[in-house]
Design a protein around this motif. Sequence first.
Motif, PDB file in Angstrom:
ATOM      1  N   LYS A   1      -6.319  17.154  57.744  1.00  0.00           N
ATOM      2  CA  LYS A   1      -7.565  16.451  57.418  1.00  0.00           C
ATOM      3  C   LYS A   1      -8.193  15.760  58.628  1.00  0.00           C
ATOM      4  O   LYS A   1      -9.265  15.166  58.505  1.00  0.00           O
ATOM      5  CB  LYS A   1      -7.289  15.394  56.336  1.00  0.00           C
ATOM      6  CG  LYS A   1      -6.912  15.969  54.975  1.00  0.00           C
ATOM      7  CD  LYS A   1      -6.679  14.823  53.985  1.00  0.00           C
ATOM      8  CE  LYS A   1      -6.347  15.342  52.593  1.00  0.00           C
ATOM      9  NZ  LYS A   1      -6.136  14.231  51.631  1.00  0.00           N
TER      10      LYS A   1
ATOM     11  N   ARG B   1     -11.278  10.871  61.554  1.00  0.00           N
ATOM     12  CA  ARG B   1     -12.008  10.154  60.510  1.00  0.00           C
ATOM     13  C   ARG B   1     -11.991   8.648  60.763  1.00  0.00           C
ATOM     14  O   ARG B   1     -12.986   7.948  60.520  1.00  0.00           O
ATOM     15  CB  ARG B   1     -11.402  10.456  59.135  1.00  0.00           C
ATOM     16  CG  ARG B   1     -11.541  11.919  58.708  1.00  0.00           C
ATOM     17  CD  ARG B   1     -11.055  12.117  57.269  1.00  0.00           C
ATOM     18  NE  ARG B   1     -11.036  13.540  56.905  1.00  0.00           N
ATOM     19  CZ  ARG B   1     -10.834  13.998  55.678  1.00  0.00           C
ATOM     20  NH1 ARG B   1     -10.623  13.132  54.676  1.00  0.00           N
ATOM     21  NH2 ARG B   1     -10.832  15.289  55.413  1.00  0.00           N
TER      22      ARG B   1
ATOM     23  N   ALA C   1     -15.206   6.193  61.367  1.00  0.00           N
ATOM     24  CA  ALA C   1     -15.418   4.983  60.579  1.00  0.00           C
ATOM     25  C   ALA C   1     -15.530   3.743  61.458  1.00  0.00           C
ATOM     26  O   ALA C   1     -16.231   2.785  61.124  1.00  0.00           O
ATOM     27  CB  ALA C   1     -14.276   4.812  59.579  1.00  0.00           C
TER      28      ALA C   1
ATOM     29  N   GLN D   1     -12.864   8.680  48.033  1.00  0.00           N
ATOM     30  CA  GLN D   1     -13.741   9.503  48.867  1.00  0.00           C
ATOM     31  C   GLN D   1     -14.463   8.650  49.900  1.00  0.00           C
ATOM     32  O   GLN D   1     -14.630   9.048  51.052  1.00  0.00           O
ATOM     33  CB  GLN D   1     -14.751  10.257  47.989  1.00  0.00           C
ATOM     34  CG  GLN D   1     -14.129  11.300  47.074  1.00  0.00           C
ATOM     35  CD  GLN D   1     -13.289  12.316  47.833  1.00  0.00           C
ATOM     36  OE1 GLN D   1     -13.691  12.812  48.889  1.00  0.00           O
ATOM     37  NE2 GLN D   1     -12.095  12.630  47.299  1.00  0.00           N
TER      38      GLN D   1
ATOM     39  N   ASN E   1     -12.715   8.070  53.075  1.00  0.00           N
ATOM     40  CA  ASN E   1     -12.376   9.280  53.831  1.00  0.00           C
ATOM     41  C   ASN E   1     -10.924   9.683  53.602  1.00  0.00           C
ATOM     42  O   ASN E   1     -10.252  10.205  54.477  1.00  0.00           O
ATOM     43  CB  ASN E   1     -12.642   9.108  55.334  1.00  0.00           C
ATOM     44  CG  ASN E   1     -14.074   9.390  55.695  1.00  0.00           C
ATOM     45  OD1 ASN E   1     -14.618  10.437  55.337  1.00  0.00           O
ATOM     46  ND2 ASN E   1     -14.707   8.446  56.379  1.00  0.00           N
TER      47      ASN E   1
ATOM     48  N   THR F   1      -9.063   3.805  57.343  1.00  0.00           N
ATOM     49  CA  THR F   1     -10.475   3.568  57.660  1.00  0.00           C
ATOM     50  C   THR F   1     -10.925   2.213  57.125  1.00  0.00           C
ATOM     51  O   THR F   1     -12.053   1.782  57.396  1.00  0.00           O
ATOM     52  CB  THR F   1     -11.351   4.653  57.021  1.00  0.00           C
ATOM     53  OG1 THR F   1     -11.115   4.670  55.602  1.00  0.00           O
ATOM     54  CG2 THR F   1     -11.048   6.031  57.600  1.00  0.00           C
TER      55      THR F   1
END
Length: 967
Positions: free
Chosen positions: A52, A57, A61, A821, A824, A829
């Motif tokens: 992922k 991510r 963020a 969701q 992330n 995050t």
Amino acid sequence: MSDTSKPVAPKQQKSAKKPDSKYPVNMTETPFPMRGDMAKREPQWVQQWQDKKIYQRIRKAAAGRPKFILHDGPPYANGDIHIGHAVNKILKDMIIKARTMAGFDAPYVPGWDCHGMPIEIQIEKQYGKNLPTADVLVKARSYATEQVERQKKDFIRLGVLGDWDRPYLTMAYGNEADELRALGTLLEKGYVYRGLKPVNWCFDCGSALAEAEVEYQDKRDPAIDVGFRFAEPARLAAAFGLAALPSDDGQIVIWTTTPWTIPSNQALNVHPEVTYALVETDPDGALLILALDLMESSLARYQRAGRIIATCPGAALAGIAFHHPLAKLDAGYDRLSPLYLADYVTTESGTGIVHSAPAYGVDDFISCKAHGIKDDEILKPVLGDGKYAAWLPLFGGMSIWEASKPICDALTEAGALLHLKMFEHSYMHCWRHKTPIIYRATSQWFAGMDLTPKDGGATLRETALAGIAATRFFPDWGQARLHGMIANRPDWTLSRQRQWGVPMAFFVHKESGDLHPRTPELLEQVAQLIEKDGIDAWQALDIKELLGDDAVNYVKNRDTLDVWFDSGSTHQTVLGGPSAKGSHADQLQFPADLYLEGSDQHRGWFHSSLLTSSMLNGCAPYKALLTHGFAVDGEGKKMSKSKGNVVAPQKISDTLGADILRLWVASTDYSGELSISDEILKRVTESYRRIRNTLRFLLANTSDFDPAQDAVPVAELLEIDRYAISSIAQLQAEILAHYDSYEFHPVISKLQTYCSEDLGGFYLDILKDRLYTSSLTSKARRSAQTALWHITQSLLRVMAPTLSFTAEEAWAIFATGDAYQASNETIFTQTYWDLPQVEDGAALLEKFALLRAVRTDVTKQLEELRGSGAIGSSLQAHLSIKASGAKYALLASLEDDLKFIFITSQADVFEVASEADESIAVSASTAAKCERCWHYRQDVGAHAEHSTLCGRCVSNLFGSGETRKVA
């Protein structure tokens, strides 16, 4: 429903399902298992994080937040990681995650130190010695690459998040080139010079060593007293105030534990203010010169009696010469050793006279140079492999260690050996080979600590000390340690005689030894070649390509840079320095907020980084330094394979899980030694289970809670729920303060106490009755869930830096739907939870602290009654409390909810006049037990259609529900 003696356990899988109760309680489920089975399941999360691209991510963020830069001190790319590596990487990861969740953009770029001796040794082992340099470089680069990948896999398994796809490597072509450019800058600024000096030299390495590569071990050597015969008796007589000596036959006596230096002796030293005695000894009347304070102990060693003829201060002996003790045996030693004054001479041991071999001692070298000995006059018979040169009389070709006995035999033959005794002392050893090293004068490149740079500014020593003063230290004693090392260190030996390293790519004039006049320009041209093809380009370079016709007058310098310069200049080559031109300057910045390494790095990476940045940038490359101790076994002993006490991080991850290892690191005070053993890990595992079970309760009891629909406004929460939010807010504030100071063991201690005592032992214990017996959608139950939801939001975040896998597992269950969701799909995050303000929070904390104190007294009484067999559980008890003053007012304010605080079926409070009249009485209830909530109440069976239920359960199931005020 709750019971202090038998807490309600979450439902378990049953082989034969019992029939559903006619009057069920609210036993909500969670997929969060009681047993984590982390060793098997963690690798799945590791794979998910990679698939992922969770690190990317997190970076997305955090974009735009204030930067926090922890610059990774690079581990050496050789061998599997050990427990010390794990401690180091986990500490860094916890700090990075804690800073990220505190609202910073905290990237983590892992790095590796790739050049140097250990890899060359591996290449020699695999392929033999004397390989062409070009082959060594290719094979060394390939080997280092393999080692990086092996270590990387193990670091990732520990739950460490970082830019693993793009780490920094000191052997990256761009970094090698920029390192050479940094050297060029130092040269232009006037810090770098070439000279002859004694440096730490390892015969096995065949190279000079950095201070950080030297360790001390005990060594057994001959301690010898050696006489140097009088050569100038008339001058000696005058120094002692005598018209003449009683005899010209005499010796001045030195004491040394390095007999191998005697062939290289070129001078003697005395202290100018120490008193020296001319002693006539029995039985032959031979004269000896000794320090007066050491005369008796010396004569006792020689088993001689003696009388003092005269005394004089050391200053009177300055310049008087003596014969070399081996002069009688070989003309090669027929030379004089002049006597120099030196403040470093002491009378703590020996004879008070020191012999100087300037090639093999720092003080010796400084003294002899100060008295006019030129570099080409210094005797240097010891070769790089530890053997004497063939030209040395009597001992040529011998190893210096093997030569001790022949030297002592020769001294005896010459009549110069007065005493010999084996002596055990602490001596310098190579940290790689564990073999003795020596000081050896060789021509090397140095960075001068006290040279005034060309701009006339502060010296390197002054700038570095100012940098230390401007740096924060964790723990604070590190400041004095690093200051002492910088204040007293010699010039930095930059050059090494190796192959696998960044070249000091100078062109040196064959005759004068001077650098080419276009050196700055040439260094940049070489750097561009290295940037394209690596350091191999320097080896392949034909000197004519850059120097043309001038090539015949120059040779390539064959030295490589100290590997500590490699890692020590990464603030420039990786962070980019003030100009932000490093390999990872797009993510990082200079200076770093923090460097974090083991406590040995005060003389290693912290040290070399400070020196390079002080020269390049005029400041330290870091704002703060954090040091951790070393891992030892459960008995505090150093780990070693031979002792069988090594604990491998891979084994812990594979059997217990990396979160257990992380929890051990976090729960240990890293400022000292970190003890680890099976027993210690067993205790850590138990601690983990308590935390995990708390999480499971929280997740299960918020599983049917939708904050958008079900949350109760804070002002409308029950009193104990407002208290619980105030309590977690207080805990979170304390934990974040610890994180800000990089303190982890207080965090874990407080988390454990909170989970076991504040939650499990109090709040959740009381809450179970309301959660399980109230109507599913009642305000009382939703009030409890609102508090639990906020507690879980906070708790998962504050534990995430440590228990990363567990927090991520719980987050995926807790933050369902849009919230998951929006995150992330990772807790990392998130920033720390913004807990709601409770207006009367401080008052509630004080109130419930008093209630908990009373509850402790009540619990003791309940335990005594249960022990007698009068009651089976606290719910069977009828509690009667007599209290006075403020205590009575406090207890009375809870009205009918008082029983829930003590988890009894009935609790009454009566006011008395004074504290002396206060008491707690517990008796067994005579009422019937409710089938559903287990309370003993007089109204059980009051409703004929529900004959086994109490009135409140009937109301909660079929009516408007009971009213609660406090708990």
